[in-house]
Design a protein around this motif. Structure first.
Motif, PDB file in Angstrom:
ATOM      1  N   ARG A 162       0.832  -1.197   0.000  1.00 11.57           N
ATOM      2  CA  ARG A 162       0.000   0.000   0.000  1.00 11.57           C
ATOM      3  C   ARG A 162       0.875   1.258   0.000  1.00 11.57           C
ATOM      4  O   ARG A 162       0.493   2.275  -0.547  1.00 11.57           O
ATOM      5  N   THR A 163       2.011   1.163   0.684  1.00 12.98           N
ATOM      6  CA  THR A 163       2.995   2.247   0.696  1.00 12.98           C
ATOM      7  C   THR A 163       4.371   1.606   0.583  1.00 12.98           C
ATOM      8  O   THR A 163       4.501   0.377   0.629  1.00 12.98           O
ATOM      9  N   LYS A 164       5.395   2.420   0.498  1.00 18.59           N
ATOM     10  CA  LYS A 164       6.759   1.883   0.400  1.00 18.59           C
ATOM     11  C   LYS A 164       7.201   1.182   1.679  1.00 18.59           C
ATOM     12  O   LYS A 164       8.199   0.453   1.682  1.00 18.59           O
ATOM     13  N   LYS A 165       6.463   1.389   2.783  1.00 19.38           N
ATOM     14  CA  LYS A 165       6.825   0.774   4.061  1.00 19.38           C
ATOM     15  C   LYS A 165       6.005  -0.480   4.380  1.00 19.38           C
ATOM     16  O   LYS A 165       6.228  -1.115   5.412  1.00 19.38           O
ATOM     17  N   THR A 166       5.060  -0.841   3.537  1.00 16.74           N
ATOM     18  CA  THR A 166       4.195  -1.986   3.802  1.00 16.74           C
ATOM     19  C   THR A 166       4.984  -3.295   3.829  1.00 16.74           C
ATOM     20  O   THR A 166       5.801  -3.550   2.937  1.00 16.74           O
ATOM     21  N   ILE A 167       4.729  -4.115   4.843  1.00 13.05           N
ATOM     22  CA  ILE A 167       5.315  -5.461   4.895  1.00 13.05           C
ATOM     23  C   ILE A 167       4.787  -6.265   3.712  1.00 13.05           C
ATOM     24  O   ILE A 167       3.583  -6.249   3.437  1.00 13.05           O
ATOM     25  N   SER A 168       5.685  -6.960   3.015  1.00 15.46           N
ATOM     26  CA  SER A 168       5.244  -7.625   1.792  1.00 15.46           C
ATOM     27  C   SER A 168       5.606  -9.106   1.716  1.00 15.46           C
ATOM     28  O   SER A 168       5.475  -9.713   0.658  1.00 15.46           O
ATOM     29  N   ASN A 183       6.501  -7.069  22.992  1.00 12.26           N
ATOM     30  CA  ASN A 183       6.340  -5.666  23.407  1.00 12.26           C
ATOM     31  C   ASN A 183       4.948  -5.337  23.945  1.00 12.26           C
ATOM     32  O   ASN A 183       4.790  -4.396  24.718  1.00 12.26           O
ATOM     33  N   GLY A 184       3.928  -6.076  23.491  1.00 12.75           N
ATOM     34  CA  GLY A 184       2.571  -5.832  23.963  1.00 12.75           C
ATOM     35  C   GLY A 184       1.782  -4.848  23.115  1.00 12.75           C
ATOM     36  O   GLY A 184       0.631  -4.546  23.428  1.00 12.75           O
ATOM     37  N   TYR A 185       2.370  -4.347  22.039  1.00 11.33           N
ATOM     38  CA  TYR A 185       1.654  -3.417  21.172  1.00 11.33           C
ATOM     39  C   TYR A 185       2.132  -3.565  19.733  1.00 11.33           C
ATOM     40  O   TYR A 185       3.199  -4.132  19.459  1.00 11.33           O
ATOM     41  N   ALA A 186       1.312  -3.056  18.805  1.00  5.94           N
ATOM     42  CA  ALA A 186       1.656  -3.082  17.384  1.00  5.94           C
ATOM     43  C   ALA A 186       1.676  -1.654  16.849  1.00  5.94           C
ATOM     44  O   ALA A 186       0.901  -0.796  17.304  1.00  5.94           O
ATOM     45  N   ILE A 187       2.533  -1.434  15.873  1.00  2.00           N
ATOM     46  CA  ILE A 187       2.641  -0.120  15.223  1.00  2.00           C
ATOM     47  C   ILE A 187       2.416  -0.283  13.716  1.00  2.00           C
ATOM     48  O   ILE A 187       2.945  -1.200  13.097  1.00  2.00           O
ATOM     49  N   ASP A 188       1.613   0.596  13.168  1.00  2.00           N
ATOM     50  CA  ASP A 188       1.513   0.759  11.717  1.00  2.00           C
ATOM     51  C   ASP A 188       2.292   2.036  11.408  1.00  2.00           C
ATOM     52  O   ASP A 188       1.804   3.143  11.636  1.00  2.00           O
ATOM     53  N   ASP A 189       3.515   1.844  10.941  1.00  2.00           N
ATOM     54  CA  ASP A 189       4.419   2.973  10.714  1.00  2.00           C
ATOM     55  C   ASP A 189       4.309   3.443   9.257  1.00  2.00           C
ATOM     56  O   ASP A 189       5.179   3.170   8.436  1.00  2.00           O
ATOM     57  N   GLU A 190       3.199   4.111   8.955  1.00  6.55           N
ATOM     58  CA  GLU A 190       2.913   4.595   7.600  1.00  6.55           C
ATOM     59  C   GLU A 190       2.861   3.443   6.597  1.00  6.55           C
ATOM     60  O   GLU A 190       3.235   3.595   5.436  1.00  6.55           O
ATOM     61  N   GLU A 191       2.359   2.300   7.059  1.00  9.54           N
ATOM     62  CA  GLU A 191       2.282   1.116   6.204  1.00  9.54           C
ATOM     63  C   GLU A 191       0.948   1.031   5.462  1.00  9.54           C
ATOM     64  O   GLU A 191       0.870   0.438   4.382  1.00  9.54           O
ATOM     65  N   TYR A 192      -0.094   1.615   6.036  1.00 10.61           N
ATOM     66  CA  TYR A 192      -1.426   1.569   5.407  1.00 10.61           C
ATOM     67  C   TYR A 192      -1.695   2.844   4.608  1.00 10.61           C
ATOM     68  O   TYR A 192      -2.208   2.802   3.500  1.00 10.61           O
ATOM     69  N   GLU A 194       0.373   6.681   3.788  1.00 11.88           N
ATOM     70  CA  GLU A 194       1.529   7.542   3.990  1.00 11.88           C
ATOM     71  C   GLU A 194       1.147   8.734   4.860  1.00 11.88           C
ATOM     72  O   GLU A 194       0.061   9.297   4.719  1.00 11.88           O
ATOM     73  N   GLY A 195       2.046   9.078   5.792  1.00 16.13           N
ATOM     74  CA  GLY A 195       1.797  10.223   6.657  1.00 16.13           C
ATOM     75  C   GLY A 195       0.908   9.923   7.851  1.00 16.13           C
ATOM     76  O   GLY A 195       0.544  10.828   8.593  1.00 16.13           O
ATOM     77  N   VAL A 196       0.565   8.630   8.043  1.00 14.18           N
ATOM     78  CA  VAL A 196      -0.308   8.242   9.158  1.00 14.18           C
ATOM     79  C   VAL A 196       0.373   7.145   9.969  1.00 14.18           C
ATOM     80  O   VAL A 196       0.847   6.143   9.414  1.00 14.18           O
TER      81      VAL A 196
END
Length: 250
Positions: A162-168, A183-192, A194-196
């Motif tokens: 979806r973006t250049k950072k999406t796991i593929s 860690n107990g949490y998940a992060i979407d680091d601009e993967e869905y 961009e800019g979010v």
């Protein structure tokens, strides 16, 4: 073709009979009442007793504590979405960002409840939207716990960027899921989008089963990496309170 296991069907009917009768019954009592072979009834009821679905004392059986736990979980899940709204509002009030609650839907997640940020510049989430689990924060928070119980779930995922950072690929996702469990949490680091940037924490029922995830969605210029620790504290608190409310049947 109907996929029904006759003996399992009989087991269900035995539990139903025990609940309707309300007394402590022997295997012979149940066998006669249901017109089933005594040896079959004995095996079923002994199995139920070993798993606490029935309680056995002096050769007599009654309903066990596991049934009460399952009933509590079923009741709690019917109240889950209405309860979630309250905790989302608190989370949005404390973070200023859009919060949402998502539930599993196959290898994706359904955004079930949303509380929008009051800020002019904010990231929006839409109730009723189905999103890919492998590149969304709530999706990965849920997926990590599903994967821990069934590794084959990764085989059902079809990756696309979806973006250049999406796991593929599955290997990268598996590594991240392991980190999420640690860690107990998940992060979407601009993967869905961009800019979010998003963060999510899982929500559990009283038996420890994963029922969903609470997350926040924010512009990455405002939700910077330096704020991850603070955000985690707030999101984790909301998720923990919602989990406890299910445990208490509130």
């Amino acid at each position: 073709m109907e996929y029904v296991i006759p003996n399992l069907k009989n087991a269900c009917k035995i539990l139903e009979h025990m609940a309707r009768d309300g007394r402590e019954l022997t295997c012979l009592d149940v066998s006669r009442a249901m017109k089933l072979p005594r040896t079959s009834v004995l095996r079923i009821m002994e199995t139920f007793a070993s798993e606490s679905f029935l309680k056995k004392e002096n050769g007599r059986y009654s309903l066990g504590p596991m049934l009460a736990n399952l009933g509590d979980c079923a009741l709690a899940r019917t109240k889950l979405l209405s309860s979630a709204k309250k905790y989302l509002q608190r989370l949005t009030d404390s973070t200023g960002e859009t919060s949402h609650f998502a539930v599993p839907s196959g290898h994706r997640v359904l955004i079930a409840r949303v509380c929008e940020s009051p800020l002019p510049l904010h990231a929006a989430s839409r109730e009723g939207a189905l999103v890919e689990a492998y590149c969304s924060a709530t999706g990965k928070a849920i997926l990590a716990h599903l994967f821990a119980k069934d590794a084959s779930i990764l085989k059902k995922i079809k990756f696309h960027r979806r973006t250049k950072k999406t796991i593929s690929d599955a290997r990268s996702l598996q590594k991240e899921l392991s980190d999420i469990l640690k860690n107990g949490y998940a992060i979407d680091d601009e993967e869905y989008h961009e800019g979010v940037r998003c963060m999510a924490v899982p929500v559990f029922d009283k038996l420890g089963g994963i029922v969903g995830g609470i997350g926040i969605t924010a512009p990455s210029i405002r939700f910077t990496r330096s704020k991850i620790s603070k955000m985690y504290s707030l999101v984790h608190s909301a998720a923990e309170e919602l989990s406890k409310s299910l445990d208490a049947g509130q």
